[in-house]
Design a protein around this motif. Structure first.
Motif, PDB file in Angstrom:
ATOM      1  N   ARG A   1      -6.328   4.490   4.925  1.00  0.00           N
ATOM      2  CA  ARG A   1      -5.578   3.300   4.546  1.00  0.00           C
ATOM      3  C   ARG A   1      -6.526   2.101   4.551  1.00  0.00           C
ATOM      4  O   ARG A   1      -7.510   2.087   5.290  1.00  0.00           O
ATOM      5  CB  ARG A   1      -4.411   3.077   5.507  1.00  0.00           C
ATOM      6  CG  ARG A   1      -4.838   2.835   6.943  1.00  0.00           C
ATOM      7  CD  ARG A   1      -3.656   2.909   7.883  1.00  0.00           C
ATOM      8  NE  ARG A   1      -4.017   2.491   9.239  1.00  0.00           N
ATOM      9  CZ  ARG A   1      -3.391   2.888  10.328  1.00  0.00           C
ATOM     10  NH1 ARG A   1      -2.368   3.716  10.230  1.00  0.00           N
ATOM     11  NH2 ARG A   1      -3.747   2.450  11.519  1.00  0.00           N
TER      12      ARG A   1
ATOM     13  N   HIS B   1       0.857  -1.185   0.000  1.00  0.00           N
ATOM     14  CA  HIS B   1       0.000   0.000   0.000  1.00  0.00           C
ATOM     15  C   HIS B   1       0.890   1.231   0.000  1.00  0.00           C
ATOM     16  O   HIS B   1       1.773   1.372   0.853  1.00  0.00           O
ATOM     17  CB  HIS B   1      -0.901   0.025   1.234  1.00  0.00           C
ATOM     18  CG  HIS B   1      -1.647   1.317   1.426  1.00  0.00           C
ATOM     19  ND1 HIS B   1      -2.582   1.768   0.515  1.00  0.00           N
ATOM     20  CD2 HIS B   1      -1.558   2.271   2.396  1.00  0.00           C
ATOM     21  CE1 HIS B   1      -3.059   2.930   0.930  1.00  0.00           C
ATOM     22  NE2 HIS B   1      -2.456   3.248   2.053  1.00  0.00           N
TER      23      HIS B   1
ATOM     24  N   TYR C   1       1.481   4.493   1.088  1.00  0.00           N
ATOM     25  CA  TYR C   1       0.953   5.319   2.170  1.00  0.00           C
ATOM     26  C   TYR C   1       1.058   6.803   1.836  1.00  0.00           C
ATOM     27  O   TYR C   1       0.179   7.593   2.164  1.00  0.00           O
ATOM     28  CB  TYR C   1       1.733   5.016   3.448  1.00  0.00           C
ATOM     29  CG  TYR C   1       0.944   5.161   4.714  1.00  0.00           C
ATOM     30  CD1 TYR C   1       0.241   4.080   5.237  1.00  0.00           C
ATOM     31  CD2 TYR C   1       0.895   6.367   5.402  1.00  0.00           C
ATOM     32  CE1 TYR C   1      -0.491   4.192   6.405  1.00  0.00           C
ATOM     33  CE2 TYR C   1       0.164   6.491   6.572  1.00  0.00           C
ATOM     34  CZ  TYR C   1      -0.523   5.409   7.066  1.00  0.00           C
ATOM     35  OH  TYR C   1      -1.251   5.543   8.221  1.00  0.00           O
TER      36      TYR C   1
END
Length: 245
Positions: free
Chosen positions: A162, A66, A68
């Motif tokens: 997130r 991911h 961020y």
């Protein structure tokens, strides 16, 4: 001409090496260092130099990446064959960045955007430590008779910045053994507030507690399960942890 054609496929193209001044950080820290670019076999124009802050989490039984946060350092740099150029690096880590673990690493990936060429990149793993306040709560949990046995970055469908949440999983020992099955803790920290959620598991039941307060005014803004409380947050957390269920 042939060298330029090879460079367009990443053969003999520029290389990038990011050098950080340190490896250990707290969320919200400043990261300093430099990005070193070494020219390949031909002149190349770099459109952008960027860094991606990558956090891994578990999804469908495997680790996924991911992004961020993304940072742009520079643009439009010409690198001659064999030339070395250095770009200073200064960036701010997000205050809500989770802790890094062996299973779920965090790293900065540096990339060069080179037109018509394979983008060279460099990956640097960084260690993210929990903030001192979170460290204090984690120690209180262990002092109360729990052992931390796993930290999971688990997917979540909640509307957040997130796609995962970090869960600290504890097993009971001592006076809690045979009374509680496990304890899960979640910590959220932003520029203004702290949120700590405990889930106590017992014989299929879940007892939940949430603590939230403002950094600058802990006792005056403390909410426990959304109810106002005029006491010190850490004292109330300790009181909960040492209470025999």
């Amino acid at each position: 001409m042939f060298e330029k054609w090879l460079a367009s496929f990443g053969i003999g193209s520029a290389k990038v090496d990011t050098r950080l001044n340190q490896e250990d950080f707290f969320p919200g820290d400043q990261v300093d260092g430099q990005v070193v670019i070494r020219g390949g076999d031909s002149v190349q124009q770099i459109e952008d130099i960027y860094l991606e802050l990558i956090v891994e989490y578990l999804k469908d039984g495997k680790n996924v990446r991911h992004t961020y946060q993304q940072y742009y350092l520079a643009e439009k740099i010409i690198v001659s064959p064999g030339e070395e150029k250095t770009v200073p690096l200064t960036l701010q880590l997000p205050i809500d960045l989770p802790m890094s673990t062996g299973q779920f690493p965090i790293y900065l990936q540096t990339g060069l955007d080179i037109k018509f060429a394979k983008d060279p990149s460099d990956r640097d793993r960084i260690n993210i430590l929990p903030l001192p306040l979170i460290q204090k709560v984690l120690k209180d949990i262990e002092d109360a008779g729990f052992i931390l046995y796993r930290i999971m970055n688990s997917p979540t469908t909640k509307k957040k910045s997130r796609p995962f949440e970090q869960i600290f999983e504890f097993k009971p020992t001592g006076r809690y053994q045979g009374i509680l099955d496990k304890l899960h803790g979640k910590f959220e920290y932003n520029d203004d507030h702290v949120l700590i959620v405990f889930n106590l598991y017992r014989s299929g039941d879940i007892i939940s507690y949430s603590f939230t307060w403002e950094h600058q005014n802990p006792s005056g803004t403390l909410l426990i399960n959304n109810q106002p409380c005029e006491e010190d947050p850490l004292s109330k957390i300790q009181e909960l942890l040492i209470r025999r269920k």
